[in-house]
Design a protein around this motif. Sequence first.
Motif, PDB file in Angstrom:
ATOM      1  N   VAL A  14       0.843  -1.190   0.000  1.00 14.99           N
ATOM      2  CA  VAL A  14       0.000   0.000   0.000  1.00 14.99           C
ATOM      3  C   VAL A  14       0.882   1.246   0.000  1.00 14.99           C
ATOM      4  CG1 VAL A  14      -1.937  -1.136   1.138  1.00 14.99           C
ATOM      5  CG2 VAL A  14      -0.237   0.072   2.506  1.00 14.99           C
ATOM      6  N   THR A  15       0.299   2.342  -0.385  1.00 15.80           N
ATOM      7  CA  THR A  15       1.007   3.615  -0.385  1.00 15.80           C
ATOM      8  C   THR A  15       0.495   4.449   0.780  1.00 15.80           C
ATOM      9  OG1 THR A  15       1.182   3.541  -2.797  1.00 15.80           O
ATOM     10  CG2 THR A  15       1.547   5.678  -1.730  1.00 15.80           C
ATOM     11  N   PRO A  16       1.273   4.517   1.863  1.00 15.10           N
ATOM     12  CA  PRO A  16       0.811   5.319   3.000  1.00 15.10           C
ATOM     13  C   PRO A  16       0.871   6.807   2.689  1.00 15.10           C
ATOM     14  CG  PRO A  16       2.860   4.158   3.535  1.00 15.10           C
ATOM     15  CD  PRO A  16       2.534   3.864   2.119  1.00 15.10           C
ATOM     16  N   LEU A  17      -0.133   7.516   3.158  1.00 14.69           N
ATOM     17  CA  LEU A  17      -0.208   8.961   2.969  1.00 14.69           C
ATOM     18  C   LEU A  17      -0.302   9.649   4.323  1.00 14.69           C
ATOM     19  CD1 LEU A  17      -2.862   9.024   0.102  1.00 14.69           C
ATOM     20  CD2 LEU A  17      -0.375   9.158  -0.147  1.00 14.69           C
ATOM     21  N   THR A  18       0.185  10.867   4.379  1.00 18.16           N
ATOM     22  CA  THR A  18       0.041  11.678   5.585  1.00 18.16           C
ATOM     23  C   THR A  18      -1.399  12.171   5.672  1.00 18.16           C
ATOM     24  OG1 THR A  18       0.577  13.759   4.484  1.00 18.16           O
ATOM     25  CG2 THR A  18       2.441  12.468   5.363  1.00 18.16           C
ATOM     26  N   ASP A  19      -1.751  12.787   6.787  1.00 14.25           N
ATOM     27  CA  ASP A  19      -3.086  13.368   6.931  1.00 14.25           C
ATOM     28  C   ASP A  19      -3.350  14.433   5.869  1.00 14.25           C
ATOM     29  OD1 ASP A  19      -3.698  11.750   9.070  1.00 14.25           O
ATOM     30  OD2 ASP A  19      -3.097  13.241  10.574  1.00 14.25           O
ATOM     31  N   GLY A  21      -2.359  14.184   2.779  1.00 14.26           N
ATOM     32  CA  GLY A  21      -2.422  13.567   1.457  1.00 14.26           C
ATOM     33  C   GLY A  21      -1.092  13.424   0.755  1.00 14.26           C
ATOM     34  N   GLU A  22       0.008  13.723   1.443  1.00 15.84           N
ATOM     35  CA  GLU A  22       1.348  13.562   0.846  1.00 15.84           C
ATOM     36  C   GLU A  22       1.842  12.139   1.086  1.00 15.84           C
ATOM     37  OE1 GLU A  22       2.768  16.034  -0.950  1.00 15.84           O
ATOM     38  OE2 GLU A  22       0.927  17.139  -0.551  1.00 15.84           O
ATOM     39  N   LEU A  23       2.797  11.697   0.263  1.00 15.07           N
ATOM     40  CA  LEU A  23       3.388  10.382   0.470  1.00 15.07           C
ATOM     41  C   LEU A  23       4.088  10.343   1.829  1.00 15.07           C
ATOM     42  CD1 LEU A  23       5.070   9.774  -3.017  1.00 15.07           C
ATOM     43  CD2 LEU A  23       2.878   8.878  -2.209  1.00 15.07           C
ATOM     44  N   ASP A  24       3.858   9.276   2.577  1.00 15.65           N
ATOM     45  CA  ASP A  24       4.521   9.061   3.862  1.00 15.65           C
ATOM     46  C   ASP A  24       5.642   8.053   3.630  1.00 15.65           C
ATOM     47  OD1 ASP A  24       5.358   8.378   6.394  1.00 15.65           O
ATOM     48  OD2 ASP A  24       3.347   8.071   7.204  1.00 15.65           O
ATOM     49  N   LEU A  25       6.798   8.562   3.247  1.00 14.85           N
ATOM     50  CA  LEU A  25       7.906   7.697   2.861  1.00 14.85           C
ATOM     51  C   LEU A  25       8.539   6.962   4.041  1.00 14.85           C
ATOM     52  CD1 LEU A  25       9.538   9.916   0.099  1.00 14.85           C
ATOM     53  CD2 LEU A  25       7.938   8.004  -0.161  1.00 14.85           C
ATOM     54  N   VAL A  26       8.440   7.513   5.237  1.00 15.15           N
ATOM     55  CA  VAL A  26       8.954   6.814   6.425  1.00 15.15           C
ATOM     56  C   VAL A  26       8.127   5.535   6.645  1.00 15.15           C
ATOM     57  CG1 VAL A  26       9.269   6.959   8.929  1.00 15.15           C
ATOM     58  CG2 VAL A  26       9.892   8.897   7.473  1.00 15.15           C
ATOM     59  N   GLY A  30       9.117   1.494   6.145  1.00 15.55           N
ATOM     60  CA  GLY A  30       8.831   0.503   7.182  1.00 15.55           C
ATOM     61  C   GLY A  30       8.077  -0.695   6.636  1.00 15.55           C
ATOM     62  N   LEU A  31       7.099  -0.442   5.774  1.00 19.29           N
ATOM     63  CA  LEU A  31       6.344  -1.536   5.160  1.00 19.29           C
ATOM     64  C   LEU A  31       7.248  -2.383   4.262  1.00 19.29           C
ATOM     65  CD1 LEU A  31       3.077   0.387   4.204  1.00 19.29           C
ATOM     66  CD2 LEU A  31       3.337  -1.329   6.026  1.00 19.29           C
ATOM     67  N   LEU A  32       8.114  -1.723   3.498  1.00 17.64           N
ATOM     68  CA  LEU A  32       9.038  -2.449   2.632  1.00 17.64           C
ATOM     69  C   LEU A  32       9.987  -3.317   3.448  1.00 17.64           C
ATOM     70  CD1 LEU A  32       9.891   0.392   0.090  1.00 17.64           C
ATOM     71  CD2 LEU A  32       8.538  -1.660  -0.385  1.00 17.64           C
ATOM     72  N   ARG A  33      10.500  -2.791   4.547  1.00 16.84           N
ATOM     73  CA  ARG A  33      11.428  -3.548   5.399  1.00 16.84           C
ATOM     74  C   ARG A  33      10.739  -4.755   6.031  1.00 16.84           C
ATOM     75  NH1 ARG A  33      16.445  -2.331   3.741  1.00 16.84           N
ATOM     76  NH2 ARG A  33      16.827  -0.095   3.801  1.00 16.84           N
ATOM     77  N   LYS A  34       9.463  -4.623   6.393  1.00 16.81           N
ATOM     78  CA  LYS A  34       8.722  -5.773   6.935  1.00 16.81           C
ATOM     79  C   LYS A  34       8.610  -6.876   5.887  1.00 16.81           C
ATOM     80  CE  LYS A  34       6.013  -3.358  10.411  1.00 16.81           C
ATOM     81  NZ  LYS A  34       4.678  -2.942  10.860  1.00 16.81           N
ATOM     82  N   GLN A  64      11.606   4.971  -6.804  1.00 19.32           N
ATOM     83  CA  GLN A  64      12.970   5.351  -6.406  1.00 19.32           C
ATOM     84  C   GLN A  64      13.242   4.975  -4.954  1.00 19.32           C
ATOM     85  OE1 GLN A  64      12.885   9.531  -7.446  1.00 19.32           O
ATOM     86  NE2 GLN A  64      14.073   9.167  -9.297  1.00 19.32           N
ATOM     87  N   THR A  65      12.290   5.214  -4.093  1.00 15.25           N
ATOM     88  CA  THR A  65      12.464   4.862  -2.688  1.00 15.25           C
ATOM     89  C   THR A  65      12.701   3.367  -2.548  1.00 15.25           C
ATOM     90  OG1 THR A  65      11.083   6.708  -1.968  1.00 15.25           O
ATOM     91  CG2 THR A  65      11.378   4.901  -0.402  1.00 15.25           C
ATOM     92  N   ALA A  66      11.865   2.569  -3.199  1.00 14.24           N
ATOM     93  CA  ALA A  66      11.974   1.111  -3.085  1.00 14.24           C
ATOM     94  C   ALA A  66      13.272   0.579  -3.693  1.00 14.24           C
ATOM     95  CB  ALA A  66      10.764   0.450  -3.738  1.00 14.24           C
ATOM     96  N   THR A  67      13.680   1.122  -4.828  1.00 14.54           N
ATOM     97  CA  THR A  67      14.861   0.574  -5.499  1.00 14.54           C
ATOM     98  C   THR A  67      16.171   1.071  -4.911  1.00 14.54           C
ATOM     99  OG1 THR A  67      14.754   2.289  -7.211  1.00 14.54           O
ATOM    100  CG2 THR A  67      13.675   0.165  -7.693  1.00 14.54           C
TER     101      THR A  67
END
Length: 122
Positions: A14-19, A21-26, A30-34, A64-67
Amino acid sequence: MRNLNEVKVWTAIVTPLTDGGELDLVSFEGLLRKQEKAGNGVVVAGSTGEGLALSTQQKQILVQTATRLGLQIPVIAGVGGFALEECKNWIRWCESEGVDGFLLVRSEEHTSELQSHLNLVC
């Protein structure tokens, strides 16, 4: 490119978003590391629906974040839409970023049109 056949489970991340509506890359990292810890491959901007709802820039940031995290699992990118040139450009861009593969999504309402599209893309 990693061997995609060695992965038993693929997670459409999933793509987490801040309140706001911006991407929540932190949270995204965390989701990718799990998933990495579990040994699951990940699908970025794929079949959870946000691939078609996000802007190209947002999808680029996610890829880019994932790779660039140096994950020890494969990362594939979702490809969808009806504009062939945009899909081809997206695939080329993702390849340049080092994704391991692609998930091509299609709409049942336009099966014949999309089949032609996928034949050209693939």
